[in-house]
Design an enzyme around this catalytic site. Structure first.
Site, PDB file in Angstrom:
ATOM      1  N   ASP A 114       0.877  -1.244  -0.036  1.00 29.47           N
ATOM      2  CA  ASP A 114      -0.084   0.091  -0.049  1.00 29.47           C
ATOM      3  C   ASP A 114       0.653   1.501  -0.011  1.00 29.47           C
ATOM      4  O   ASP A 114       0.551   2.466  -0.878  1.00 29.47           O
ATOM      5  CB  ASP A 114      -0.969   0.102   1.219  1.00 29.47           C
ATOM      6  N   ARG A 120       0.011   5.116  17.033  1.00 22.58           N
ATOM      7  CA  ARG A 120       0.008   6.151  15.942  1.00 22.58           C
ATOM      8  C   ARG A 120       0.029   7.735  16.615  1.00 22.58           C
ATOM      9  O   ARG A 120       0.849   8.376  15.474  1.00 22.58           O
ATOM     10  CB  ARG A 120      -1.723   5.961  15.619  1.00 22.58           C
ATOM     11  N   ASP A 176      -7.320   3.581  12.461  1.00 20.38           N
ATOM     12  CA  ASP A 176      -6.135   4.280  12.327  1.00 20.38           C
ATOM     13  C   ASP A 176      -5.971   5.318  11.574  1.00 20.38           C
ATOM     14  O   ASP A 176      -5.440   6.487  12.139  1.00 20.38           O
ATOM     15  CB  ASP A 176      -5.069   3.421  11.715  1.00 20.38           C
ATOM     16  N   SER A 208      -3.974  -8.913   7.432  1.00 21.25           N
ATOM     17  CA  SER A 208      -3.506  -7.463   7.580  1.00 21.25           C
ATOM     18  C   SER A 208      -2.857  -7.580   9.076  1.00 21.25           C
ATOM     19  O   SER A 208      -3.616  -7.718  10.084  1.00 21.25           O
ATOM     20  CB  SER A 208      -4.903  -6.444   7.546  1.00 21.25           C
TER      21      SER A 208
HETATM   22  N1  ARG Z   1      -7.725  -2.962  15.663  1.00 20.48           N
HETATM   23  C1  ARG Z   1      -6.620  -2.454  16.322  1.00 20.48           C
HETATM   24  C2  ARG Z   1      -6.853  -1.059  16.652  1.00 20.48           C
HETATM   25  O1  ARG Z   1      -7.682  -0.643  16.048  1.00 20.48           O
HETATM   26  C3  ARG Z   1      -5.521  -2.922  15.594  1.00 20.48           C
HETATM   27  C4  ARG Z   1      -5.377  -2.478  14.183  1.00 20.48           C
HETATM   28  C5  ARG Z   1      -4.079  -2.615  13.049  1.00 20.48           C
HETATM   29  N2  ARG Z   1      -4.114  -2.764  12.059  1.00 20.48           N
HETATM   30  C6  ARG Z   1      -4.070  -3.886  11.407  1.00 20.48           C
HETATM   31  N3  ARG Z   1      -3.848  -3.854  10.116  1.00 20.48           N
HETATM   32  N4  ARG Z   1      -4.128  -5.040  11.977  1.00 20.48           N
HETATM   33  O2  ARG Z   1      -6.057  -0.451  17.444  1.00 20.48           O
END
Ligand code: ARG
Length: 418
Positions: A15, A95, A124, A175
């Site tokens: 990506d 983040r 995110d 992912s």
């Molecule tokens: N669900 C978790 C959060 O919102 C992790 C998201 C991370 N992204 C991923 N592609 N696994 O913090």
């Protein structure tokens, strides 16, 4: 005239690599990539090279592990934040730090925009955008993946057309996001909440069934809520966490399967691996049971839950968060001491705790010789403690219940009976 510059959060994956080219073309801007080491265990030099090959004018990599632990992970541990009681928030904690560093880079390089590779339905994007808008509202935000709305096939076609190398063997069916505080896995077969997570979803932890038959004890020392040593050996934060991830993982500790409530209104099924986070939260909580009063503990569960939502929802930089942290900071001044934890076949159990500030008093608790508890006062205490309930029973409950009148909040529907 020189082209405008944008700082892109770059992971080296498909990506964000496609995003470099796409921003070049669509926005006619120079792309500076930013990649940081949050202890995710990836080859940063290779990522830097790939960024430059893909068309970045500059590729910045930075080790921010100590910052991450001191300013984000430890405060979260002190607060006891577990989103919905299950998720230690690894991604959510990373983040705001990445956003903060990117804003710095943007200012240094005179960039007019920042960019990230988040999709349009996750948390995110919210965490990044809110942090950017808070720290540097003048910067434009570009979110290629959210904007281009391609299918996977279309994205791969674009990559091929633009000579972006796609290593099919490295393309995970899931992912994944990871840093030293944990690993998150979503999508693929996990999208069915009934399907048991396949073994290949896990990479940091062995299946508890295959874990060693011999339990291992670990002694953790805390200073004002912060872990400072393992088995008597002082270590800095990132090393201590890495070591606990290894030991915990080898014993199958730290697997989490969560159907979580995303901020954007959907439920999503996530698998997490967070051995160190689970062990440290467990141990820290036990030390609090020893050193904090009942009232303080009750109040803190509310603060923990509120802060977990604040962090999850991308509001790390809010003053409300600061205010609550003021309480936590002060409240942790007694939380120093040692905790012994046993890891065994997927479980982590606290088997001992000690502190110079312990509120546990042997003289008050003992049933043996040397008891100092004021037994004679118990009777009077019980009488007054139960007085309200006793009055209520006499005046109300024991006389029989009156019929309850219905209080509706919806107008009756046409075909409703009564
Ligand atoms: N669900 C978790 C959060 O919102 C992790 C998201 C991370 N992204 C991923 N592609 N696994 O913090």
């Amino acid at each position: 005239m020189a082209r405008e510059k944008v700082v892109l959060a770059y992971s080296g994956g498909l990506d964000t690599s496609v995003a470099v080219k796409w921003i070049n073309e669509k926005y006619d801007m120079d792309v500076i990539t930013y990649t940081c080491d949050l202890g995710q265990g990836r080859d940063l030099e290779a990522i830097r090279k790939k960024a430059l090959e893909t068309g970045a004018v500059e590729a910045i990599v930075e080790d921010v592990r100590n910052l991450f632990v001191d300013i984000f992970v430890w405060p979260s541990l002190l607060t006891g934040t577990m989103y919905e009681g299950k998720y230690p928030l690894a991604t959510a904690l990373g983040r705001p730090l990445i956003a903060n560093q990117m804003v710095e880079v943007a200012k240094e390089h005179g960039a007019t925009a920042v960019a990230h590779g988040c999709t349009g339905k996750g948390n995110d994007q919210v965490r990044f955008d809110v942090s950017f808008n808070t720290l540097a509202p003048e910067l434009k935000i570009i979110a290629p993946v959210r904007e281009w709305k391609w299918t996977r096939t279309e994205e791969l076609a674009y990559a091929k057309e633009h000579g972006i190398e796609v290593d099919a063997t490295k393309q995970s069916i899931y992912s994944v996001d990871q840093n030293l505080w944990g690993r998150s896995v979503e999508a693929g077969v996990l999208e069915d909440p009934w399907v048991a997570p396949p073994e290949d979803a896990y990479q940091w932890t062995v299946n508890p069934v295959d874990a060693p038959d011999k339990p291992v004890d670990i002694e953790i020392e805390f200073d004002q809520g912060r872990p400072i040593s393992l088995d008597g050996e002082e270590m800095d934060g990132p090393d201590l966490i890495a070591k606990l991830n290894t030991i915990g993982g080898a014993h199958g500790v730290g697997r989490i399967d969560h159907v979580e409530n995303r901020l954007v209104g959907i439920k999503s099924r996530e698998i997490y691996e967070a051995p160190a986070a689970m062990i440290l939260h467990e141990a820290h909580k036990e030390l609090e049971f020893l050193t904090l009063s009942r009232q303080s503990l009750r109040f803190k569960t509310y603060v923990s839950q509120t802060c977990a939502d604040i962090i999850y929802d991308g509001l790390w930089f809010s003053t409300f968060h600061q205010d609550l942290m003021g309480f936590v900071e002060k409240n942790q001044r007694w939380v120093s001491g040692n905790v012994r934890v046993q890891v065994y076949k997927g479980r982590c159990t606290v088997t001992g705790r000690s502190s110079e500030h312990s509120l546990y008093s042997k003289e008050l608790a003992t049933y043996e010789e040397g008891d100092e508890f004021p037994h004679e006062t118990a009777l009077g205490f019980i009488k007054i403690h139960g007085l309200q309930q006793q009055t209520q029973a006499r005046q109300q409950l024991l006389k029989g219940e009156p019929p309850v009148r219905r209080a509706r909040i919806m107008p009756p529907s046409k075909n409703e009976e009564d």
